[in-house]
Design a protein around this motif. Structure first.
Motif, PDB file in Angstrom:
ATOM      1  N   ARG A 143      28.290  24.377  38.654  1.00  0.00           N
ATOM      2  CA  ARG A 143      27.143  25.273  38.831  1.00  0.00           C
ATOM      3  C   ARG A 143      26.203  24.655  39.860  1.00  0.00           C
ATOM      4  O   ARG A 143      26.008  23.448  39.874  1.00  0.00           O
ATOM      5  CB  ARG A 143      26.385  25.450  37.517  1.00  0.00           C
ATOM      6  CG  ARG A 143      27.215  25.992  36.375  1.00  0.00           C
ATOM      7  CD  ARG A 143      27.208  27.519  36.393  1.00  0.00           C
ATOM      8  NE  ARG A 143      28.294  28.045  35.578  1.00  0.00           N
ATOM      9  CZ  ARG A 143      28.191  28.328  34.294  1.00  0.00           C
ATOM     10  NH1 ARG A 143      27.045  28.115  33.681  1.00  0.00           N
ATOM     11  NH2 ARG A 143      29.201  28.817  33.622  1.00  0.00           N
ATOM     12  N   ILE A 186      31.486  31.102  23.726  1.00  0.00           N
ATOM     13  CA  ILE A 186      32.790  30.513  23.399  1.00  0.00           C
ATOM     14  C   ILE A 186      32.701  29.744  22.080  1.00  0.00           C
ATOM     15  O   ILE A 186      33.590  29.815  21.239  1.00  0.00           O
ATOM     16  CB  ILE A 186      33.225  29.516  24.505  1.00  0.00           C
ATOM     17  CG1 ILE A 186      33.305  30.216  25.851  1.00  0.00           C
ATOM     18  CG2 ILE A 186      34.506  28.801  24.140  1.00  0.00           C
ATOM     19  CD1 ILE A 186      34.581  30.917  26.127  1.00  0.00           C
ATOM     20  N   GLY A 214      23.876  30.155  30.298  1.00  0.00           N
ATOM     21  CA  GLY A 214      25.123  29.790  30.952  1.00  0.00           C
ATOM     22  C   GLY A 214      25.767  28.535  30.414  1.00  0.00           C
ATOM     23  O   GLY A 214      26.765  28.052  30.955  1.00  0.00           O
ATOM     24  N   SER A 215      25.243  27.977  29.335  1.00  0.00           N
ATOM     25  CA  SER A 215      25.825  26.734  28.820  1.00  0.00           C
ATOM     26  C   SER A 215      27.097  27.011  28.012  1.00  0.00           C
ATOM     27  O   SER A 215      27.778  26.086  27.592  1.00  0.00           O
ATOM     28  CB  SER A 215      24.804  25.981  27.963  1.00  0.00           C
ATOM     29  OG  SER A 215      24.385  26.778  26.877  1.00  0.00           O
ATOM     30  N   GLY A 216      27.411  28.287  27.790  1.00  0.00           N
ATOM     31  CA  GLY A 216      28.667  28.634  27.132  1.00  0.00           C
ATOM     32  C   GLY A 216      28.576  28.697  25.619  1.00  0.00           C
ATOM     33  O   GLY A 216      29.458  28.217  24.903  1.00  0.00           O
ATOM     34  N   ARG A 241      26.442  30.810  39.462  1.00  0.00           N
ATOM     35  CA  ARG A 241      27.613  30.563  38.617  1.00  0.00           C
ATOM     36  C   ARG A 241      28.827  30.165  39.430  1.00  0.00           C
ATOM     37  O   ARG A 241      29.842  29.762  38.879  1.00  0.00           O
ATOM     38  CB  ARG A 241      27.941  31.814  37.812  1.00  0.00           C
ATOM     39  CG  ARG A 241      26.815  32.115  36.882  1.00  0.00           C
ATOM     40  CD  ARG A 241      27.082  33.269  35.982  1.00  0.00           C
ATOM     41  NE  ARG A 241      26.138  33.160  34.902  1.00  0.00           N
ATOM     42  CZ  ARG A 241      26.416  33.288  33.615  1.00  0.00           C
ATOM     43  NH1 ARG A 241      27.630  33.565  33.239  1.00  0.00           N
ATOM     44  NH2 ARG A 241      25.489  33.141  32.715  1.00  0.00           N
TER      45      ARG A 241
HETATM   46  P1  ADP Z   1      25.387  31.557  27.390  1.00  0.00           P
HETATM   47  O1  ADP Z   1      25.242  30.206  26.799  1.00  0.00           O
HETATM   48  O2  ADP Z   1      24.282  31.880  28.345  1.00  0.00           O
HETATM   49  O3  ADP Z   1      25.584  32.639  26.349  1.00  0.00           O
HETATM   50  P2  ADP Z   1      28.032  32.234  28.103  1.00  0.00           P
HETATM   51  O4  ADP Z   1      28.630  31.903  26.824  1.00  0.00           O
HETATM   52  O5  ADP Z   1      27.829  33.670  28.440  1.00  0.00           O
HETATM   53  O6  ADP Z   1      26.660  31.475  28.275  1.00  0.00           O
HETATM   54  O7  ADP Z   1      28.879  31.528  29.251  1.00  0.00           O
HETATM   55  C1  ADP Z   1      28.561  31.676  30.601  1.00  0.00           C
HETATM   56  C2  ADP Z   1      29.790  31.659  31.460  1.00  0.00           C
HETATM   57  O8  ADP Z   1      30.332  30.366  31.496  1.00  0.00           O
HETATM   58  C3  ADP Z   1      30.896  32.568  30.949  1.00  0.00           C
HETATM   59  O9  ADP Z   1      31.498  33.181  32.045  1.00  0.00           O
HETATM   60  C4  ADP Z   1      31.859  31.625  30.312  1.00  0.00           C
HETATM   61  O10 ADP Z   1      33.173  32.138  30.365  1.00  0.00           O
HETATM   62  C5  ADP Z   1      31.730  30.405  31.181  1.00  0.00           C
HETATM   63  N1  ADP Z   1      32.044  29.150  30.504  1.00  0.00           N
HETATM   64  C6  ADP Z   1      31.795  28.854  29.216  1.00  0.00           C
HETATM   65  N2  ADP Z   1      32.216  27.596  28.944  1.00  0.00           N
HETATM   66  C7  ADP Z   1      32.705  27.091  30.093  1.00  0.00           C
HETATM   67  C8  ADP Z   1      33.292  25.839  30.456  1.00  0.00           C
HETATM   68  N3  ADP Z   1      33.431  24.861  29.581  1.00  0.00           N
HETATM   69  N4  ADP Z   1      33.672  25.675  31.732  1.00  0.00           N
HETATM   70  C9  ADP Z   1      33.540  26.666  32.629  1.00  0.00           C
HETATM   71  N5  ADP Z   1      33.010  27.869  32.352  1.00  0.00           N
HETATM   72  C10 ADP Z   1      32.590  28.091  31.100  1.00  0.00           C
END
Ligand code: ADP
Ligand code: MG
Length: 703
Positions: free
Chosen positions: A465, A314, A309-311, A596
């Protein structure tokens, strides 16, 4: 063939040794023993103490020992259930205590010998029987008038063996080699004097002699734990060789040419603006590091770690956008169909609004679709390609591939990593690689298994979170759990119910999920209960996931397909069945689907009784912490690197004497030592790698 007067060469074949004919020679190849030097570096697993006679009264179960005893009483008994299974039992003592010797196989002569009054010297593994200590099938010899077999001068090594190669043979070989090479052992030293002094290490000669033939008075406890300085020195050398070989791969990588990506980041910025949130500081930091890598004309080889969930996604998409806006293609590869599909959907959602075309490739595509996709990729019309391993089949020809993103790297090994890179290579150079792990890996593993990569950590979660509270319950409490689910649904919360793999079959797992859905639907008829599993069609799955996301479904029964990528902030309760069977990392990954949103979230880990001590300890860890790095560290301690990396079968990281959990404390020194050697003793570096990794190193030089 060497003349007797000449010094035997280290590379001399073992078939020149006594007792090794061509047939035995072949068998020894299975243990990778072909030369005299190989015998020296075939290191014992553990030791037996045949150097002294121990009093029976002082024996500990779980250890082997030599004892001198007298038979008080011998009898033949029949095993209870056995139709005619006989056993010979000898009740023995030595004045300090009593013990039972148990023989399942014995002949007439033995039966006549082993009678009351006979004195024996025995050796064997002592264990705790029903009423006393026992040894089953001891090695023994009779004691006649004080005469008996002699004791050993050294502890007896127990080597890794294989079919057709006995301990006896291995001991004979190491005896011969140690004697033959005695004068040359000092020449085998690869660590410079200065280094030995600086790190206070015993010499190689001393260490090898000690581990093969430990003196009788050595600290056996220390030896058993692998913590004797002689063992630690060898472990250090092995870790050093491993480290240097990965460094070598890194260096080799830098010699390749890659495309330096030039652009004004407009597309990136546009995408960032379109996001409903701000990037976290950690995401920005890692994004900048990646941008700096991509500007270079050397291929990036970077590992991104970050907690669930660390994003990370992206950040990966941003890297792809950089390649695309510079006029090239990017590819994202995931190890499973489901994961790849999720990335594809996410990429479409993010990138189609920017006017970009995305191609999809998996093994399951129909030939017509497949041809279309291959065309899109070859023409360069598709800017991004998402898929499984299918991406790297021969027919897939990229137009201008500049970046490969690999998700969930820990299912791939170093070999595969390099093979992939070379597949994507063309005249302009090899593509950049970005590797994302699904869950964090402990530092020790990162350094030993991923030392060929640069590392970055996204060490921050997006704001808002809430930590998930975890509860561990026996499945007897299913009724209570269902009540809890009902309560949550009534409060308009959403719930996941995860059915995990009980049988090693996807079909059965899906069946279990279907059955569970029916049962829960009966118990909770007031709510809508959905189902997703791996055997459903993609469109069906998407429909169900969509309905869950929109709140049309309150309770979602799922197999572990939801392990990755699913994102429903309103879901705040997760039930996981058979939690004791899953790895901690996988549990952590699953649990990451809740917590989340802003409300307090819970995860119930249900287990089947009886729970082993180890399983209990593992579930307790899940209850104690939400920190993925801590969880993976503890998982490594309990399960070992093969399981944690998910590469048990591939033989990645098979160490001979080092143990990355036990020897983690050596890693800082290994790093320092590595630098010294690289700078001042480059020849030693090559020799060390050859000694410990042999041909395994070759994969670094493909292409
Ligand atoms: P993981 O690192 O586990 O692959 P993800 O990339 O799937 O995590 O991201 C988890 C969730 O957090 C997704 O719904 C994403 O859209 C959201 N997310 C990513 N970056 C941010 C941010 N900076 N702020 C809020 N939500 C975010
Ligand atoms: Mg992810």
């Amino acid at each position: 063939m060497a003349k007797p007067s000449e010094k035997p060469a280290l590379s001399q074949s073992i078939t020149t040794l006594k007792g090794v004919g061509p047939r035995v020679g072949e068998k020894l190849k299975n243990l990778k023993i072909e030369t005299l030097q190989d015998v020296l570096f075939h290191l014992p697993l553990r030791y037996e103490d045949r150097t002294r006679v121990q009093p029976v009264g002082g024996l500990q179960p779980g250890h082997s020992a030599v004892i001198d005893v007298e038979i008080n009483h011998a009898e033949i008994v029949f095993t209870r259930k056995g139709r005619s299974r006989r056993m010979l039992l000898c009740h023995v003592s030595d004045g300090t205590g009593h013990l039972l010797l148990r023989f399942f196989y014995f002949n007439k002569t033995q039966q006549q010998q082993l009678t009351a009054g006979t004195r024996l010297r025995c050796f064997g593994d002592v264990r705790l029987g029903a009423s006393s200590l026992e040894i089953t099938h001891p090695e023994y010899s009779l004691i006649h008038n004080q005469q008996t077999t002699s004791l050993e001068n050294n502890l007896t090594p127990v080597y890794p063996a294989c079919d057709g190669v006995s301990q006896f043979l291995l001991r004979r070989l190491s005896d011969q080699v140690l004697a033959l090479l005695d004068n040359q052992l000092a020449e085998l030293e690869l660590l410079p004097d200065m280094v030995l002094k600086k790190f206070a290490l015993p010499s190689l000669k001393q260490s090898l002699k000690t581990v093969h033939r430990p003196a009788a008075d050595i600290d056996l406890n220390l030896m058993d734990q692998g913590l004797h300085p002689a063992q630690q020195r060898l472990a250090m050398e092995e870790l050093l060789a491993q480290h240097l070989s990965l460094q070598d791969l890194r260096k080799n990588n830098r010699r390749h040419q890659a495309i330096a990506l030039q652009s004004d980041n407009q597309l990136q910025n546009q995408f960032i603006k379109s996001l409903p949130f701000k990037l976290t500081g950690a995401q920005q930091k890692v994004q900048q590091i990646i941008l700096a890598d991509l500007k270079k004309n050397q291929p990036m080889m970077r590992l991104i770690q970050g907690d669930v969930g660390s994003g990370k996604t992206i950040v990966a998409i941003l890297a792809c956008l950089k390649a695309i806006e510079a006029g090239y293609q990017a590819a994202i590869m995931a190890p499973t169909e489901i994961l790849a599909e999720q990335h594809f959907n996410f990429a479409c959602q993010c990138l189609q609004p920017l006017g970009l075309k995305i191609a999809w490739l998996s093994g399951k595509l129909k030939s017509k679709q497949r041809r279309e996709m291959l065309q899109l990729i070859a023409s360069g019309e598709a800017s991004l390609v998402v898929g499984t391993h299918a991406l790297f089949q021969d027919e897939v020809v990229f137009h201008r591939l500049a970046l490969i993103v690999i998700d969930e790297q820990h299912r791939f090994g170093v070999h595969q990593r390099l093979a992939l890179r070379n597949k994507g290579a063309d005249k302009t150079g090899v593509p950049h690689q970005l590797i994302m792990t699904a869950t964090p890996i402990p530092r020790s593993l990162a350094m030993t298994a991923y030392g060929d990569l640069e590392h970055s950590i996204i060490d921050e979660l997006p704001p808002g979170r809430t930590p998930v509270k975890t509860i561990v319950l026996s499945e007897d409490r299913r009724g209570d759990v269902i009540e809890r689910v009902q309560q949550a649904c009534r409060e308009n919360k959403q719930v996941y119910w995860v059915c995990t793999l009980v049988e090693e079959s996807e079909a059965l797992q899906c069946q279990a999920a279907e059955d569970t859905q029916k049962l829960l639907q009966q118990a909770l008829s007031e709510f809508t209960i959905g189902l997703v599993h791996g055997r459903m069609k993609p469109a069906e799955k998407q429909q169900v996931m969509g309905d869950f996301k929109q709140g049309k479904i309150q309770l979602l029964v799922a197999t572990t397909v939801i392990e990755v990528g699913v994102d429903v902030p309103n879901a705040s309760l997760m039930i996981i069945e058979n939690a004791e069977r899953l790895g901690l990392s996988q549990l952590h990954q699953l649990r990451g689907r809740v917590g989340r949103g802003s409300q307090a979230s819970h995860c119930v880990l249900m287990y089947k009784k009886p729970l082993s001590q180890q399983a209990k300890a593992r579930l307790a860890i899940m209850r104690e912490t939400n920190d993925g790095f801590e969880i993976s560290r503890r998982d490594l301690q309990i399960r070992g690197p093969g399981e944690v990396l998910g590469t048990k079968q591939t033989g990645l990281l098979q160490l001979r004497i080092a143990d990355i959990v036990r020897d983690e404390h050596l890693l800082d020194e290994v790093k320092q030592l590595g630098e010294v050697l690289q700078q001042q003793y480059p020849r030693q570096v090559k020799a060390l790698i050859r000694r410990w990794l042999g041909d395994a190193q070759q994969y670094g030089h493909i292409g």
